[in-house]
Write a protein that holds these residues in place. Structure first.
Motif, PDB file in Angstrom:
ATOM      1  N   ILE A   1       0.845  -1.204   0.000  1.00 38.96           N
ATOM      2  CA  ILE A   1       0.000   0.000   0.000  1.00 38.96           C
ATOM      3  C   ILE A   1       0.873   1.245   0.000  1.00 38.96           C
ATOM      4  CG2 ILE A   1      -1.664   1.331   1.361  1.00 38.96           C
ATOM      5  CD1 ILE A   1      -2.856  -1.401   2.238  1.00 38.96           C
ATOM      6  N   ASP A   2       1.944   1.255   0.792  1.00 40.59           N
ATOM      7  CA  ASP A   2       2.860   2.399   0.820  1.00 40.59           C
ATOM      8  C   ASP A   2       3.521   2.624  -0.534  1.00 40.59           C
ATOM      9  OD1 ASP A   2       2.435   3.186   3.428  1.00 40.59           O
ATOM     10  OD2 ASP A   2       4.103   2.000   4.226  1.00 40.59           O
ATOM     11  N   GLN A   3       3.927   1.545  -1.191  1.00 43.77           N
ATOM     12  CA  GLN A   3       4.612   1.651  -2.480  1.00 43.77           C
ATOM     13  C   GLN A   3       3.700   2.187  -3.575  1.00 43.77           C
ATOM     14  OE1 GLN A   3       6.112  -2.268  -3.218  1.00 43.77           O
ATOM     15  NE2 GLN A   3       7.643  -2.129  -1.586  1.00 43.77           N
ATOM     16  N   LYS A   4       2.411   2.040  -3.412  1.00 44.92           N
ATOM     17  CA  LYS A   4       1.445   2.520  -4.407  1.00 44.92           C
ATOM     18  C   LYS A   4       0.913   3.899  -4.019  1.00 44.92           C
ATOM     19  CE  LYS A   4       1.636  -1.164  -6.887  1.00 44.92           C
ATOM     20  NZ  LYS A   4       2.088  -1.166  -8.263  1.00 44.92           N
ATOM     21  N   ALA A   5       1.745   4.703  -3.418  1.00 46.72           N
ATOM     22  CA  ALA A   5       1.399   6.075  -3.010  1.00 46.72           C
ATOM     23  C   ALA A   5       0.210   6.101  -2.060  1.00 46.72           C
ATOM     24  CB  ALA A   5       1.141   6.950  -4.234  1.00 46.72           C
ATOM     25  N   GLY A   6       0.150   5.091  -1.196  1.00 45.41           N
ATOM     26  CA  GLY A   6      -0.882   5.095  -0.180  1.00 45.41           C
ATOM     27  C   GLY A   6      -2.221   4.534  -0.589  1.00 45.41           C
ATOM     28  N   GLY A   7      -2.332   4.007  -1.805  1.00 41.84           N
ATOM     29  CA  GLY A   7      -3.604   3.444  -2.242  1.00 41.84           C
ATOM     30  C   GLY A   7      -3.402   2.301  -3.210  1.00 41.84           C
ATOM     31  N   ALA A   8      -3.505   1.076  -2.742  1.00 42.10           N
ATOM     32  CA  ALA A   8      -3.306  -0.104  -3.582  1.00 42.10           C
ATOM     33  C   ALA A   8      -4.649  -0.640  -4.070  1.00 42.10           C
ATOM     34  CB  ALA A   8      -2.571  -1.188  -2.798  1.00 42.10           C
ATOM     35  N   THR A   9      -4.646  -1.200  -5.257  1.00 37.76           N
ATOM     36  CA  THR A   9      -5.845  -1.829  -5.785  1.00 37.76           C
ATOM     37  C   THR A   9      -5.938  -3.263  -5.266  1.00 37.76           C
ATOM     38  OG1 THR A   9      -4.737  -2.691  -7.750  1.00 37.76           O
ATOM     39  CG2 THR A   9      -5.713  -0.471  -7.917  1.00 37.76           C
ATOM     40  N   LYS A  10      -7.085  -3.858  -5.461  1.00 36.39           N
ATOM     41  CA  LYS A  10      -7.278  -5.250  -5.058  1.00 36.39           C
ATOM     42  C   LYS A  10      -6.260  -6.142  -5.769  1.00 36.39           C
ATOM     43  CE  LYS A  10     -10.786  -8.895  -5.016  1.00 36.39           C
ATOM     44  NZ  LYS A  10     -12.180  -9.228  -5.319  1.00 36.39           N
ATOM     45  N   TRP A  11      -6.037  -5.891  -7.042  1.00 37.88           N
ATOM     46  CA  TRP A  11      -5.097  -6.692  -7.815  1.00 37.88           C
ATOM     47  C   TRP A  11      -3.680  -6.573  -7.255  1.00 37.88           C
ATOM     48  CZ3 TRP A  11      -4.555 -10.809 -10.335  1.00 37.88           C
ATOM     49  CH2 TRP A  11      -3.452 -11.035 -11.149  1.00 37.88           C
ATOM     50  N   ASP A  12      -3.264  -5.386  -6.836  1.00 40.08           N
ATOM     51  CA  ASP A  12      -1.936  -5.206  -6.232  1.00 40.08           C
ATOM     52  C   ASP A  12      -1.770  -6.113  -5.010  1.00 40.08           C
ATOM     53  OD1 ASP A  12      -1.184  -3.172  -8.051  1.00 40.08           O
ATOM     54  OD2 ASP A  12      -2.104  -1.637  -6.773  1.00 40.08           O
ATOM     55  N   LEU A  13      -2.796  -6.173  -4.189  1.00 36.32           N
ATOM     56  CA  LEU A  13      -2.737  -6.976  -2.969  1.00 36.32           C
ATOM     57  C   LEU A  13      -2.834  -8.471  -3.263  1.00 36.32           C
ATOM     58  CD1 LEU A  13      -4.899  -4.688  -0.677  1.00 36.32           C
ATOM     59  CD2 LEU A  13      -2.408  -4.788  -0.852  1.00 36.32           C
ATOM     60  N   ILE A  14      -3.606  -8.849  -4.279  1.00 34.58           N
ATOM     61  CA  ILE A  14      -3.692 -10.259  -4.659  1.00 34.58           C
ATOM     62  C   ILE A  14      -2.329 -10.749  -5.147  1.00 34.58           C
ATOM     63  CG2 ILE A  14      -4.640 -11.851  -6.390  1.00 34.58           C
ATOM     64  CD1 ILE A  14      -7.333 -10.453  -6.018  1.00 34.58           C
ATOM     65  N   LYS A  15      -1.574  -9.902  -5.829  1.00 32.68           N
ATOM     66  CA  LYS A  15      -0.242 -10.302  -6.297  1.00 32.68           C
ATOM     67  C   LYS A  15       0.675 -10.631  -5.130  1.00 32.68           C
ATOM     68  CE  LYS A  15       0.335  -6.794  -9.141  1.00 32.68           C
ATOM     69  NZ  LYS A  15       0.921  -5.877 -10.124  1.00 32.68           N
TER      70      LYS A  15
END
Length: 78
Positions: A19-33
């Motif tokens: 979440i931090d690496q995505k400028a404070g807002g990660a998508t569901k797909w980012d977290l599934i990875k």
């Protein structure tokens, strides 16, 4: 080839780091990875991080983003 098993603390830290690496807002797909599949996403993000208020789901335009809460920031610094 088998990989060493990650501890629950390590998994939670990897999700919050994502979440931090995505400028404070990660998508569901980012977290599934990070987790590997949607079943693990449901277990970790919905049943743990959101329920215990470490992460919140925020709708922005046509996307839903997962952001850390103040408790999530405290968890990372613990």
């Amino acid at each position: 080839m088998s990989f060493p098993r990650r501890s629950p603390r390590r998994i939670a830290l990897e999700l919050l780091d994502c979440i931090d690496q995505k400028a404070g807002g990660a998508t569901k797909w980012d977290l599934i990875k990070v987790l590997g599949n949607e079943s693990q996403f449901d277990h970790w993000v919905r049943d743990f991080l959101i329920e215990d208020r470490f992460v919140e789901l925020v709708a922005e335009s046509r996307y839903s983003l997962y952001r850390k809460t103040e408790s999530g920031n405290l968890f990372i610094n613990y």
